[in-house]
Write a protein that holds these residues in place. Sequence first.
Motif, PDB file in Angstrom:
ATOM      1  N   GLN A  35       0.842  -1.203   0.000  1.00 37.83           N
ATOM      2  CA  GLN A  35       0.000   0.000   0.000  1.00 37.83           C
ATOM      3  C   GLN A  35       0.877   1.252   0.000  1.00 37.83           C
ATOM      4  N   MET A  36       2.001   1.191   0.755  1.00 41.41           N
ATOM      5  CA  MET A  36       2.911   2.365   0.790  1.00 41.41           C
ATOM      6  C   MET A  36       3.510   2.565  -0.602  1.00 41.41           C
ATOM      7  N   GLU A  37       3.800   1.431  -1.276  1.00 37.73           N
ATOM      8  CA  GLU A  37       4.333   1.524  -2.660  1.00 37.73           C
ATOM      9  C   GLU A  37       3.281   2.175  -3.563  1.00 37.73           C
ATOM     10  N   ASP A  38       2.026   1.699  -3.407  1.00 41.50           N
ATOM     11  CA  ASP A  38       0.966   2.254  -4.271  1.00 41.50           C
ATOM     12  C   ASP A  38       0.816   3.758  -4.034  1.00 41.50           C
ATOM     13  N   LEU A  39       1.039   4.204  -2.761  1.00 45.19           N
ATOM     14  CA  LEU A  39       0.910   5.636  -2.450  1.00 45.19           C
ATOM     15  C   LEU A  39       2.218   6.376  -2.766  1.00 45.19           C
ATOM     16  N   GLY A  40       3.224   5.595  -3.176  1.00 47.90           N
ATOM     17  CA  GLY A  40       4.511   6.215  -3.518  1.00 47.90           C
ATOM     18  C   GLY A  40       5.228   6.781  -2.303  1.00 47.90           C
ATOM     19  N   VAL A  41       4.939   6.191  -1.126  1.00 49.96           N
ATOM     20  CA  VAL A  41       5.619   6.721   0.072  1.00 49.96           C
ATOM     21  C   VAL A  41       6.504   5.652   0.702  1.00 49.96           C
ATOM     22  N   ASP A  42       6.760   4.573  -0.081  1.00 51.93           N
ATOM     23  CA  ASP A  42       7.605   3.524   0.521  1.00 51.93           C
ATOM     24  C   ASP A  42       9.038   4.028   0.650  1.00 51.93           C
ATOM     25  N   PRO A  43       9.611   3.828   1.846  1.00 47.93           N
ATOM     26  CA  PRO A  43      10.992   4.292   2.056  1.00 47.93           C
ATOM     27  C   PRO A  43      11.907   3.667   0.989  1.00 47.93           C
ATOM     28  N   ALA A  44      12.975   4.412   0.658  1.00 47.12           N
ATOM     29  CA  ALA A  44      13.861   3.938  -0.414  1.00 47.12           C
ATOM     30  C   ALA A  44      14.357   2.523  -0.105  1.00 47.12           C
ATOM     31  N   VAL A  45      14.652   2.307   1.191  1.00 50.44           N
ATOM     32  CA  VAL A  45      15.259   0.999   1.521  1.00 50.44           C
ATOM     33  C   VAL A  45      14.363   0.268   2.523  1.00 50.44           C
ATOM     34  N   LYS A  46      14.151  -1.022   2.279  1.00 45.63           N
ATOM     35  CA  LYS A  46      13.356  -1.805   3.238  1.00 45.63           C
ATOM     36  C   LYS A  46      14.120  -1.849   4.565  1.00 45.63           C
ATOM     37  N   PRO A  47      13.411  -1.864   5.696  1.00 42.10           N
ATOM     38  CA  PRO A  47      14.114  -1.861   7.005  1.00 42.10           C
ATOM     39  C   PRO A  47      14.982  -3.112   7.154  1.00 42.10           C
TER      40      PRO A  47
END
Lengths: 308, 308, 175
Positions: C121-133
């Motif tokens: 969902q964060m990807e779809d909103l384009g707000v996914d952090p550059a790097v996965k934790p």
Amino acid sequence: LEDCAHIRVSTPIVRLGDPVTASCTINQTCSSLGPESQIVWKLEAELQPGGKQQHLPNGAQESTITLPHLNHPRALLSCCLLWRGSLQILDQAELQAGYPPVVPSNLSCLMNLTTNSLFCQWEPGPDSYLSTSFTLKSFKSRENCQTPMGSIPDCMAEDRQSHCSIPRKHLQLYQYMGIWVQAKNALGTSKSSQLCLSPIDVVKLEPPTLGALYPSPRKDPPQPECLQLHWETWKPSLYMEQKCELRHQPQLGEAHWTVVSPLPSTVPGYELCGLLPSTVYILQIRCIRWPLPGYWSNWSPILKLVTG
Amino acid sequence: LEDCAHIRVSTPIVRLGDPVTASCTINQTCSSLGPESQIVWKLEAELQPGGKQQHLPNGAQESTITLPHLNHPRALLSCCLLWRGSLQILDQAELQAGYPPVVPSNLSCLMNLTTNSLFCQWEPGPDSYLSTSFTLKSFKSRENCQTPMGSIPDCMAEDRQSHCSIPRKHLQLYQYMGIWVQAKNALGTSKSSQLCLSPIDVVKLEPPTLGALYPSPRKDPPQPECLQLHWETWKPSLYMEQKCELRHQPQLGEAHWTVVSPLPSTVPGYELCGLLPSTVYILQIRCIRWPLPGYWSNWSPILKLVTG
Amino acid sequence: TAPLALALDLPQNFLLKCLEQVRKIQADSTALQEKLCATHRLCHPEELVLLGHSLGIPQARLSRCSSQTLQLMGCLDQLHRGLFLYQGLLQALAGVSPELAPTVDLLHLDIADFATNIWQQMEDLGVDPAVKPTQGTMPTFTSAFQRRAGGVLVASNLQSFLEGAYRALHYLAEA
């Protein structure tokens, strides 16, 4: 980061009622221990007084306790600390108590020609409260089973089962084998007495198939007090010489069985006479390997016939 | 020591009705072959004319035959020799004939919360007469299942079974997955159309447990045309929002169901009124995941109650 | 922007699924707690606080999800990081005991599903952090008892985390 606390138990598995000694060492790292921190022992949910506590040179504290009699087959011993008014569990050890295994008794074996395996069973004896493994051990031998002549793989009984089946590929049907059961748990091992047998001599047959002869042959003059029977040996035992017994009785009244013996194991047609006319009879047959040794088969299912 | 004779078959598995060509080479070593020994072909028990025989430079003899139409799904081809008046079988080859697998159809899947696995089934189509393996293939994906985002191990259907269950550990319940069936045998491979689903959306629930309320609460004035019910959601689906339907009808006569809907999935006490007094009613309930997608559960077992 | 306005960007379907997943994970976690209590008589996390300190069991924060200071993207990020942390903690509990392993495995699978759902969902909103934790240092449980005690503490912390998550998601779904 060393463990905060660690319980060491002298022997985690003891005989029921025996004492158990345990010690719990609590390291300084265990979050700013006050000098007066008191180590408290619990067995299951009950506090256990009598822990002797001492300071160790490295600043750790150690408490040692001896439970005089462990009467629970399973019990959780907890090492706790009174901390800010609440009892904190720092380590737990599982204690077990039980008995060494009793000598298994009544070992008996049957050669099962359907599964082609030697089925042995025994009485395990009273519960030892400890996980106990039963192993059927055997060796190939000559007549008196004194000197082993070849090894046979152990047969491990399944959990809580008192029987085991040695598959055909490990058996020499016509040779002798010494065979016994070993019971083993954390407190010891015990051995049953040894049987000496050759598998084929403990064969237990299935009964023949007993039936009425159809159409029962015309008799002149008719014989109302006779029954025309036939039976067929149980196929897997065709190669064995056998003798059989036929028993019959009128269905009603408190009659007793009349036994006709010995009889051959396969009879295309057999005339049973001397019976009461127009009476319902119940009949059964069983066979045994003979003259070579074996066990009687069970009686065949009841056959119900009416005399003429 | 070379083989006495050897059959080579062009293609041992062909389409039903297609031709098969085989050749049989008989070596000189094959017990003092006379020059005029005639190689004879048999398909199952039938002699097959038309074998072309020739001498090979190394003294061996070779016969080649073409069976125009192989119409048996299984057939044994024998290479024989006329020897001292009898037909001697020297080698045999098993021929198989059938069809390439038809495209599996009607692929459907259900998420089973009891076994915690995705159960999929399909129509295998007509028998191909050849041993055919069915494999459920799938991949993790986003919404439209166009681009695979992660692999999922194949699910091999058991022999002659047209279903397979993907275990929970290979599933992401709330993510989409592309899924299809592949059928494969010696003559080819076929693929069903692809489904695109997320397992949780094809969940099929078990119905709630429906019961009468005991002791049914005292009503003043008493209400003979009401029934006091209660039902409880099927435990493994407690976390799911659901809606349910209750249906009831008098037991006798050709009544039809009356459906009460929507109803919540857990109701400690529910009063169903508007019924005929002192009449035996049969009731059932079913539920479905809602508003999120899912399948209706089966109807619950029938509950029989009598109105006041 | 007010959290409510932002909530409108979130598809209702996503929020309903998240609420369902939280309830499912809560049920799994309760099952783990019940088994730890029944099988090993470890029923009260309050008895294991001191041990918890020494084991160093990290906790997940949901500060940006509380309704007063709800900051949607920050909340989704904290939710994802928290779920990621609990996946690590459950893996550290591996080998806890044969009776508990299936329950721990199921809990781990459901948490991983939920984390993937939020990440997508964060990807779809384009707000996914550059790097996965990446996973921080996990506690090492050196004995069967520590794994069981760790299980009680992790399950208890997870329940609090899930309650916070449920409140935030419910707040957004009601928006």
